[in-house]
Enzyme design. Structure first.
Site, mmCIF file in Angstrom:
data_model
loop_
_atom_site.group_PDB
_atom_site.id
_atom_site.type_symbol
_atom_site.label_atom_id
_atom_site.label_comp_id
_atom_site.label_asym_id
_atom_site.label_seq_id
_atom_site.Cartn_x
_atom_site.Cartn_y
_atom_site.Cartn_z
ATOM 1 N N LYS A 162 0.710 -1.200 -0.029
ATOM 2 C CA LYS A 162 0.066 0.108 -0.040
ATOM 3 C C LYS A 162 0.805 1.230 0.075
ATOM 4 C CE LYS A 162 -4.048 -2.536 2.108
ATOM 5 N NZ LYS A 162 -4.759 -2.972 3.151
ATOM 6 N N ASP A 201 -11.208 2.522 3.529
ATOM 7 C CA ASP A 201 -11.741 1.221 3.338
ATOM 8 C C ASP A 201 -12.994 0.985 3.296
ATOM 9 O OD1 ASP A 201 -9.491 -0.774 3.172
ATOM 10 O OD2 ASP A 201 -9.239 -0.507 5.426
ATOM 11 N N GLN A 223 -5.152 -1.936 9.218
ATOM 12 C CA GLN A 223 -5.047 -2.819 8.799
ATOM 13 C C GLN A 223 -5.462 -4.151 9.461
ATOM 14 O OE1 GLN A 223 -3.747 -3.394 5.529
ATOM 15 N NE2 GLN A 223 -4.175 -5.629 5.783
HETATM 16 N N1 GUN Z 1 -6.991 -7.065 5.656
HETATM 17 C C1 GUN Z 1 -7.234 -8.115 4.583
HETATM 18 N N2 GUN Z 1 -7.908 -7.133 3.643
HETATM 19 C C2 GUN Z 1 -7.850 -5.792 4.351
HETATM 20 C C3 GUN Z 1 -8.295 -4.518 3.505
HETATM 21 O O1 GUN Z 1 -9.049 -4.328 2.294
HETATM 22 N N3 GUN Z 1 -8.217 -3.530 4.443
HETATM 23 C C4 GUN Z 1 -7.500 -3.686 5.582
HETATM 24 N N4 GUN Z 1 -7.703 -2.667 6.412
HETATM 25 N N5 GUN Z 1 -7.331 -4.684 6.064
HETATM 26 C C5 GUN Z 1 -7.362 -6.043 5.558
#
Ligand code: GUN
Length: 298
Positions: free
Chosen positions: A59, A126, A103
């Site tokens: 990211k 998100d 996350q």
């Molecule tokens: N963990 C697995 N996929 C995601 C996601 O798309 N966003 C976040 N914040 N955590 C995750």
């Protein structure tokens, strides 16, 4: 033989477009164009989950590629709920941060619902906070959750019309399965959600024109579960018996039968990050249009 849906390529095209839009958004001081501010994303990671570390690194790398400011907040696994909530509260107030992402998964002692609910809906890139989940439900959203939004782009890239099609989603998570079903419904698909308690799973999935698997089990989707010519989207990120990265779909067996199929890696994964970049730019545009006051009057 199925046509491969190249998520890596489509994600690269989306990111290139976002990079151009970001340049225009930031603008040029000399010619007086743009807002003169850089979109900013804060990524919080708690603990040392290996997969989360890889996702967070990817990211941050994507932010660099498209020209965003990114800030990683890496916290020890023992971080208290109060400490994390205070950090989120501070990020909610910062004018240089447009998007906040926590996350997942979080260590067990932290209440995921409370944490996600503390993120300002305007910065919730998100789209996991209850407010934005509700907006997705009624089809009036600013942000779509990144993985299902990426899947929608992949389905659209095939040129196959979703309207009126049998769409089957395997998995009912809040992050993928449920919003995925909602998005397919918004496009007038006839949607079925299957899960661990579903009976006659293969009977249902083998009627799907569009099949999305988000189960988290290697080789879970076998050829007998797939309709001839179907669009097969594999959201799974698993490891096979040799430790090799693989999806939910038994690719070698299903590929000859499907019409379109995503590989793992190189399918849905890169799209999730591209959609995160899209949401962050959207957030920056919303903030620039209605900027937070630096010294708000009480
Ligand atoms: N963990 C697995 N996929 C995601 C996601 O798309 N966003 C976040 N914040 N955590 C995750």
């Amino acid at each position: 033989m199925a046509t491969l849906i190249d998520g890596k390529l489509i994600a690269a095209q989306i990111k290139a477009d976002i990079a151009q839009q970001t340049k225009d958004f930031v603008g040029d001081e000399d010619s007086g164009t743009g807002y003169g501010v850089t979109p900013g994303l804060a990524v919080i990671i708690v603990g040392d989950d290996k997969a989360s570390r890889i996702y967070v690194n990817n990211k941050k790398k994507a932010c660099e590629e498209v020209g965003f400011y990114s800030e990683e907040i890496a916290l020890p696994a023992k971080t208290s709920q109060k400490e994390l909530l205070d950090i989120i509260d501070n990020l909610n107030k910062r004018v240089d941060i447009d998007g906040i992402l926590v996350q997942l998964p979080l260590p067990k002692h932290l209440n995921e619902k409370t944490i996600l609910g503390a993120i300002s809906p305007k910065k919730d890139v998100d789209a996991f906070s209850p407010f934005n989940v509700g907006r997705v439900m009624i089809g009036e959203y600013r942000f779509l959750p990144c993985t299902p939004a990426g899947v929608m782009e992949l389905i659209k890239s095939t040129g196959i019309e979703i309207s009126g099609k049998n769409c089957v989603v395997i998995g009912r998570s809040n992050i993928v399965g449920k919003p995925m079903a909602m998005m397919l419904l918004h496009e007038n698909g006839t949607v079925t959600i299957c899960h661990s308690k579903t009976q006659n799973l293969a009977e249902i999935t083998s009627k799907a024109d569009i099949l999305v698997s988000a189960v988290g089990k290697a080789k879970f989707v076998t050829a007998d579960m797939v309709k001839e010519g179907a669009v097969v989207i594999d959201v799974g990120m698993n490891h096979d018996e040799d430790g090799k990265l693989c999806g939910d779909v038994d690719f070698a067996a299903v590929e000859p039968k499907a019409g379109f199929i995503t590989p793992v890696p190189g399918g849905v994964g890169p799209m999730t990050i591209a959609m995160l970049m899209k949401n962050t730019l959207t957030a920056a545009k919303i903030h620039a249009a209605a900027p937070a006051k630096r010294n708000p009057k009480k």
